[in-house]
Design a protein around this motif. Structure first.
Motif, mmCIF file in Angstrom:
data_model
loop_
_atom_site.group_PDB
_atom_site.id
_atom_site.type_symbol
_atom_site.label_atom_id
_atom_site.label_comp_id
_atom_site.label_asym_id
_atom_site.label_seq_id
_atom_site.Cartn_x
_atom_site.Cartn_y
_atom_site.Cartn_z
ATOM 1 N N PRO A 1 87.338 5.265 -72.627
ATOM 2 C CA PRO A 1 87.341 6.244 -73.305
ATOM 3 C C PRO A 1 86.706 6.516 -74.796
ATOM 4 O O PRO A 1 87.192 5.515 -75.578
ATOM 5 N N ALA A 2 85.765 7.277 -75.084
ATOM 6 C CA ALA A 2 85.404 7.221 -76.518
ATOM 7 C C ALA A 2 86.127 8.057 -77.376
ATOM 8 O O ALA A 2 86.643 8.960 -76.901
ATOM 9 N N ASP A 3 86.131 7.769 -78.726
ATOM 10 C CA ASP A 3 86.722 8.454 -79.759
ATOM 11 C C ASP A 3 85.557 9.344 -80.470
ATOM 12 O O ASP A 3 86.009 10.171 -81.034
ATOM 13 N N CYS A 4 84.562 8.728 -80.573
ATOM 14 C CA CYS A 4 83.607 9.610 -81.111
ATOM 15 C C CYS A 4 83.077 10.720 -80.391
ATOM 16 O O CYS A 4 82.738 10.678 -79.116
ATOM 17 N N LEU A 5 83.100 12.031 -80.959
ATOM 18 C CA LEU A 5 82.525 13.091 -80.276
ATOM 19 C C LEU A 5 81.228 13.130 -79.770
ATOM 20 O O LEU A 5 80.787 13.794 -78.790
ATOM 21 N N VAL A 6 80.259 12.263 -80.331
ATOM 22 C CA VAL A 6 78.849 12.183 -79.927
ATOM 23 C C VAL A 6 78.741 11.436 -78.968
ATOM 24 O O VAL A 6 78.146 11.912 -77.811
ATOM 25 N N GLU A 7 79.669 10.481 -78.727
ATOM 26 C CA GLU A 7 79.762 9.335 -77.480
ATOM 27 C C GLU A 7 80.312 10.296 -76.252
ATOM 28 O O GLU A 7 80.048 10.096 -75.164
ATOM 29 N N LYS A 8 81.186 10.963 -76.690
ATOM 30 C CA LYS A 8 81.798 11.850 -75.815
ATOM 31 C C LYS A 8 81.122 13.007 -75.002
ATOM 32 O O LYS A 8 80.736 13.088 -73.743
ATOM 33 N N ALA A 9 80.150 13.453 -76.055
ATOM 34 C CA ALA A 9 79.305 14.473 -75.417
ATOM 35 C C ALA A 9 77.973 13.741 -74.517
ATOM 36 O O ALA A 9 77.793 14.285 -73.341
#
Length: 158
Positions: free
Chosen positions: A95-103
């Motif tokens: 799971p990603a912490d970065c919002l860009v990576e999550k998007a």
């Protein structure tokens, strides 16, 4: 990550079993697809479990088709080999912490799920017989081309 060749190899084997050899041993099949007989037995077991193939042990034994190629879809074979991942791209496993990576991961995941759904739908609509007929058309065209070349140069032979 290396390409998973199980689906294409098993389709290859099924067409050979239908068109060229009624029954083949694991050793013979291993020679067809350039692998080890143990690998063949492992791959073929899933096709036996899905009643695509039957096997007989001992002298004169081997693998043979349990049903006609027209009654076997690419989806049947895909599921029989364990439904391996279809694509080598997509979101990371962690799971990603970065919002860009999550998007990015969320959008990629949705797109990949839709692509997989569509591909599996196509697999369900294509029979192994369809592939075998494609082989036969290609072979006939190759034979015709060879005959044309031979006729074009026949005047040189005499």
């Amino acid at each position: 990550m290396p390409r998973d060749l199980r689906l294409s190899r098993m389709l290859h084997v099924l067409i050979h079993l239908d068109r060229h050899v009624e029954r083949a041993t694991s050793d013979q099949i291993a020679g067809m697809i350039s692998t080890n007989p143990v690998v063949v037995r492992r791959m073929m077991a899933g096709l036996r479990d899905k009643e695509i193939l039957i096997s007989e042990k001992g002298h004169g034994g081997g693998w043979q088709l349990a049903r006609p190629l027209s009654a076997i879809s690419l989806l049947d074979v895909y599921e029989a080999i364990g439904s391996p991942p279809l694509f080598n791209i997509g979101p990371g496993a962690e799971p990603a912490d970065c919002l860009v990576e999550k998007a990015v991961d969320a959008r990629l995941d949705l797109a990949m799920q839709e692509a997989e759904r569509r591909l599996l739908q196509q697999f369900s609509e294509i029979s192994v017989e369809d592939l075998a007929q494609d082989f036969e058309h290609r072979f006939a065209a190759l034979q015709a081309d060879a005959g044309d070349r031979e006729a074009a140069f026949s005047h040189i032979k005499g």
